[in-house]
Design a protein around this motif. Structure first.
Motif, PDB file in Angstrom:
ATOM      1  N   ILE A  81       0.840  -1.205   0.000  1.00 20.37           N
ATOM      2  CA  ILE A  81       0.000   0.000   0.000  1.00 20.37           C
ATOM      3  C   ILE A  81       0.876   1.256   0.000  1.00 20.37           C
ATOM      4  CG2 ILE A  81      -1.636   1.359   1.380  1.00 20.37           C
ATOM      5  CD1 ILE A  81      -2.855  -1.320   2.301  1.00 20.37           C
ATOM      6  N   VAL A  82       1.904   1.235   0.833  1.00 18.99           N
ATOM      7  CA  VAL A  82       2.774   2.419   0.924  1.00 18.99           C
ATOM      8  C   VAL A  82       3.518   2.645  -0.391  1.00 18.99           C
ATOM      9  CG1 VAL A  82       4.759   3.446   2.093  1.00 18.99           C
ATOM     10  CG2 VAL A  82       3.023   2.248   3.435  1.00 18.99           C
ATOM     11  N   LEU A  83       3.932   1.562  -1.019  1.00 22.91           N
ATOM     12  CA  LEU A  83       4.635   1.701  -2.301  1.00 22.91           C
ATOM     13  C   LEU A  83       3.690   2.187  -3.393  1.00 22.91           C
ATOM     14  CD1 LEU A  83       6.872  -1.505  -2.221  1.00 22.91           C
ATOM     15  CD2 LEU A  83       7.618   0.872  -1.954  1.00 22.91           C
ATOM     16  N   GLY A  91       5.124   2.107  -7.545  1.00 22.56           N
ATOM     17  CA  GLY A  91       5.857   3.022  -6.662  1.00 22.56           C
ATOM     18  C   GLY A  91       5.286   4.435  -6.633  1.00 22.56           C
ATOM     19  N   ALA A  92       4.070   4.592  -7.174  1.00 20.21           N
ATOM     20  CA  ALA A  92       3.498   5.944  -7.305  1.00 20.21           C
ATOM     21  C   ALA A  92       3.236   6.600  -5.948  1.00 20.21           C
ATOM     22  CB  ALA A  92       2.209   5.889  -8.114  1.00 20.21           C
ATOM     23  N   THR A  93       2.742   5.804  -4.986  1.00 28.68           N
ATOM     24  CA  THR A  93       2.383   6.391  -3.691  1.00 28.68           C
ATOM     25  C   THR A  93       3.621   6.866  -2.933  1.00 28.68           C
ATOM     26  OG1 THR A  93       0.481   4.922  -3.620  1.00 28.68           O
ATOM     27  CG2 THR A  93       1.074   6.008  -1.573  1.00 28.68           C
ATOM     28  N   ILE A  94       4.616   6.000  -2.855  1.00 25.57           N
ATOM     29  CA  ILE A  94       5.820   6.398  -2.105  1.00 25.57           C
ATOM     30  C   ILE A  94       6.497   7.585  -2.777  1.00 25.57           C
ATOM     31  CG2 ILE A  94       7.396   4.769  -3.258  1.00 25.57           C
ATOM     32  CD1 ILE A  94       7.975   4.866   0.226  1.00 25.57           C
ATOM     33  N   LYS A  95       6.395   7.641  -4.082  1.00 26.75           N
ATOM     34  CA  LYS A  95       7.008   8.736  -4.812  1.00 26.75           C
ATOM     35  C   LYS A  95       6.339  10.057  -4.425  1.00 26.75           C
ATOM     36  CE  LYS A  95       8.574   9.518  -9.484  1.00 26.75           C
ATOM     37  NZ  LYS A  95       8.403   9.165 -10.883  1.00 26.75           N
ATOM     38  N   SER A  96       5.010  10.010  -4.327  1.00 23.78           N
ATOM     39  CA  SER A  96       4.329  11.253  -4.016  1.00 23.78           C
ATOM     40  C   SER A  96       4.478  11.625  -2.533  1.00 23.78           C
ATOM     41  CB  SER A  96       2.883  11.162  -4.520  1.00 23.78           C
ATOM     42  OG  SER A  96       1.981  11.344  -3.499  1.00 23.78           O
ATOM     43  N   ILE A  97       4.544  10.611  -1.667  1.00 22.53           N
ATOM     44  CA  ILE A  97       4.832  10.886  -0.241  1.00 22.53           C
ATOM     45  C   ILE A  97       6.218  11.546  -0.133  1.00 22.53           C
ATOM     46  CG2 ILE A  97       5.436   9.782   1.976  1.00 22.53           C
ATOM     47  CD1 ILE A  97       3.284   7.617   1.232  1.00 22.53           C
ATOM     48  N   GLY A  99      15.922  25.094   4.600  1.00 25.65           N
ATOM     49  CA  GLY A  99      16.375  26.233   3.812  1.00 25.65           C
ATOM     50  C   GLY A  99      17.457  25.862   2.820  1.00 25.65           C
ATOM     51  N   ALA A 100      17.441  24.609   2.376  1.00 27.21           N
ATOM     52  CA  ALA A 100      18.430  24.127   1.394  1.00 27.21           C
ATOM     53  C   ALA A 100      17.784  22.982   0.617  1.00 27.21           C
ATOM     54  CB  ALA A 100      19.681  23.626   2.121  1.00 27.21           C
ATOM     55  N   PRO A 101      18.297  22.691  -0.567  1.00 21.60           N
ATOM     56  CA  PRO A 101      17.753  21.556  -1.321  1.00 21.60           C
ATOM     57  C   PRO A 101      17.925  20.254  -0.544  1.00 21.60           C
ATOM     58  CG  PRO A 101      19.222  22.878  -2.696  1.00 21.60           C
ATOM     59  CD  PRO A 101      19.374  23.381  -1.295  1.00 21.60           C
ATOM     60  N   VAL A 102      16.932  19.400  -0.652  1.00 19.22           N
ATOM     61  CA  VAL A 102      16.978  18.124   0.069  1.00 19.22           C
ATOM     62  C   VAL A 102      16.820  16.977  -0.915  1.00 19.22           C
ATOM     63  CG1 VAL A 102      15.592  16.661   1.615  1.00 19.22           C
ATOM     64  CG2 VAL A 102      16.176  18.987   2.315  1.00 19.22           C
ATOM     65  N   HIS A 103      17.658  15.969  -0.752  1.00 24.56           N
ATOM     66  CA  HIS A 103      17.500  14.724  -1.508  1.00 24.56           C
ATOM     67  C   HIS A 103      17.018  13.679  -0.512  1.00 24.56           C
ATOM     68  CE1 HIS A 103      19.893  16.751  -4.565  1.00 24.56           C
ATOM     69  NE2 HIS A 103      20.683  17.115  -3.560  1.00 24.56           N
ATOM     70  N   LEU A 104      15.796  13.235  -0.716  1.00 23.93           N
ATOM     71  CA  LEU A 104      15.208  12.325   0.265  1.00 23.93           C
ATOM     72  C   LEU A 104      15.050  10.927  -0.320  1.00 23.93           C
ATOM     73  CD1 LEU A 104      13.736  11.837   3.003  1.00 23.93           C
ATOM     74  CD2 LEU A 104      11.641  12.649   1.895  1.00 23.93           C
ATOM     75  N   PHE A 105      15.577   9.949   0.382  1.00 25.44           N
ATOM     76  CA  PHE A 105      15.462   8.557  -0.067  1.00 25.44           C
ATOM     77  C   PHE A 105      14.641   7.777   0.948  1.00 25.44           C
ATOM     78  CE2 PHE A 105      19.159  10.439  -1.901  1.00 25.44           C
ATOM     79  CZ  PHE A 105      19.143   9.983  -3.215  1.00 25.44           C
ATOM     80  N   LEU A 106      13.546   7.201   0.475  1.00 22.79           N
ATOM     81  CA  LEU A 106      12.649   6.474   1.383  1.00 22.79           C
ATOM     82  C   LEU A 106      12.711   4.971   1.128  1.00 22.79           C
ATOM     83  CD1 LEU A 106       9.403   8.685   1.255  1.00 22.79           C
ATOM     84  CD2 LEU A 106      11.216   8.694   2.982  1.00 22.79           C
ATOM     85  N   PHE A 107      12.751   4.206   2.193  1.00 26.20           N
ATOM     86  CA  PHE A 107      12.709   2.745   2.102  1.00 26.20           C
ATOM     87  C   PHE A 107      11.529   2.261   2.921  1.00 26.20           C
ATOM     88  CE2 PHE A 107      17.003   4.353   1.910  1.00 26.20           C
ATOM     89  CZ  PHE A 107      17.466   3.798   0.725  1.00 26.20           C
ATOM     90  N   VAL A 108      10.940   1.167   2.512  1.00 26.73           N
ATOM     91  CA  VAL A 108       9.810   0.611   3.271  1.00 26.73           C
ATOM     92  C   VAL A 108      10.174  -0.794   3.724  1.00 26.73           C
ATOM     93  CG1 VAL A 108       7.334   0.200   3.311  1.00 26.73           C
ATOM     94  CG2 VAL A 108       8.281   1.848   1.700  1.00 26.73           C
TER      95      VAL A 108
END
Ligand code: GDP
Ligand code: MG
Length: 308
Positions: free
Chosen positions: A251-253, A257-263, A276-285
């Motif tokens: 469900i989270v994915l 992978g559309a849901t996790i991408k939008s989260i 206050g700076a660019p962020v690169h966020l990597f999510l794992f489930v």
């Protein structure tokens, strides 16, 4: 030992916990941000101790006001939900002052009604905060104030728009006047140096619930595994979302992978605003089975483990 001037300064200060109680979506998080100001103050996990719920600290008028943002109060079914709710209410019982928030647009609906009923049992000064006043006409606010005060004795009523900032300065000042005399609980440098990891995890968690409200009620946690500042000042953050079952992981994915991408996109944007700076966020489930029944997980989250 304190010298005389330190003793005098300590005597002149006030400090206390203010619990924000309200139904989901009344605007608690928005109000905390508005009260704290542009710079969101967070407190490190270490400082959090038993309350994982401290969301902001305001210093105004020689007072330190520690805002305890309670998780939404709702009818609990699952064990973890019950833990959230009972911790929220014990937060209210421990606090120096309780702010009961109502959504002025929603009025005294079922959720507000049960909160007013329970708040009556909290033995502290209570103030009423009508939020979202930008959405309703003045007559309705007066009727609502009257209705709520007939249900429960409030020491004061404030009308605010957490979104526009209307009335927020008055509320901040009033809270600073109402916390008891005493030295500051948290040193000011500790507040500003506090790591952002916990807040970043909370933000991702909030985005998950916003997107998957029905499917995933309080069954997941988020941990920030790494936080690296790069030379170009951008920040690389890795977080793991823990769920209880493989079905929840799916469900989270989401599809492809559309849901996790939008989260991830929503969370990244909000974290970047704060940093206050660019962020690169990597999510794992990841699936962590049965953690909903593991007392250690509750302790880490600052919750009491309900016995049944
Ligand atoms: P919480 O669940 O109580 O923490 O509520 P949030 O702070 O997340 O707010 C829920 C929604 O209400 C969000 O979409 C906010 O933008 C919105 N909101 C909060 N305060 C106000 C307000 O004063 N006026 C309006 N119009 N919307 C608000
Ligand atoms: Mg919130």
């Amino acid at each position: 030992m304190m010298d005389r001037s330190q003793a005098e300064a300590a005597a002149a200060t006030r400090c206390g916990f203010v619990a924000l109680i309200g139904a989901p979506n009344v605007g608690k998080s928005t109000l905390v941000n508005a009260l704290v100001g542009s710079k969101v103050t967070i407190v490190s996990r270490k400082v959090q101790t038993t309350r994982a719920l401290i969301r902001g600290i305001v210093i105004d008028n020689h007072a330190q006001v520690i805002l305890v943002d309670t998780p939404g109060i709702f009818a609990p079914k699952r064990r973890l939900d019950r833990a959230m709710v009972s911790t929220a209410w014990s937060g209210a019982h421990d606090a120096d002052l309780v702010c009961v928030l109502l959504d002025a647009k929603a009025g005294i609906d079922e959720a507000a009604d049960s909160i007013l009923a329970k708040a009556a049992g909290v033995d502290h000064d209570k103030v009423l905060v009508l939020n979202k006043i930008d959405l309703v006409p003045r007559e309705k606010l007066l009727a609502l104030t009257k209705g709520a005060n007939e249900r429960l004795h409030f020491a004061a009523t404030f009308m605010v728009s957490a979104l526009s900032g209307d009335g927020v300065d008055d509320l901040r000042r009033a809270l600073s006047e109402r916390v008891p005399p005493g030295p500051f609980h948290y040193p000011e440098d500790q507040m500003s140096d506090a790591p952002m990891r916990h807040l970043a995890a909370e933000i991702t968690r909030e985005k998950i619930f916003r997107q998957l409200h029905q499917e995933l009620p309080y069954q997941s946690t988020v941990e920030t595994d790494s936080w690296t500042e790069r030379k170009d000042k951008s920040v690389r953050i890795e977080q793991t979302i823990y769920v209880e079952r493989e079905s929840q992981r799916k469900i989270v994915l989401g599809k492809g992978g559309a849901t996790i991408k939008s989260i991830g996109a929503e969370s990244r944007k909000e974290i970047a605003d704060i940093v206050g700076a660019p962020v690169h966020l990597f999510l794992f489930v990841k699936v962590r089975e049965n953690w909903g029944d593991d007392p250690n997980r509750y302790r880490e989250m600052g919750l009491e483990f309900p016995r049944e």
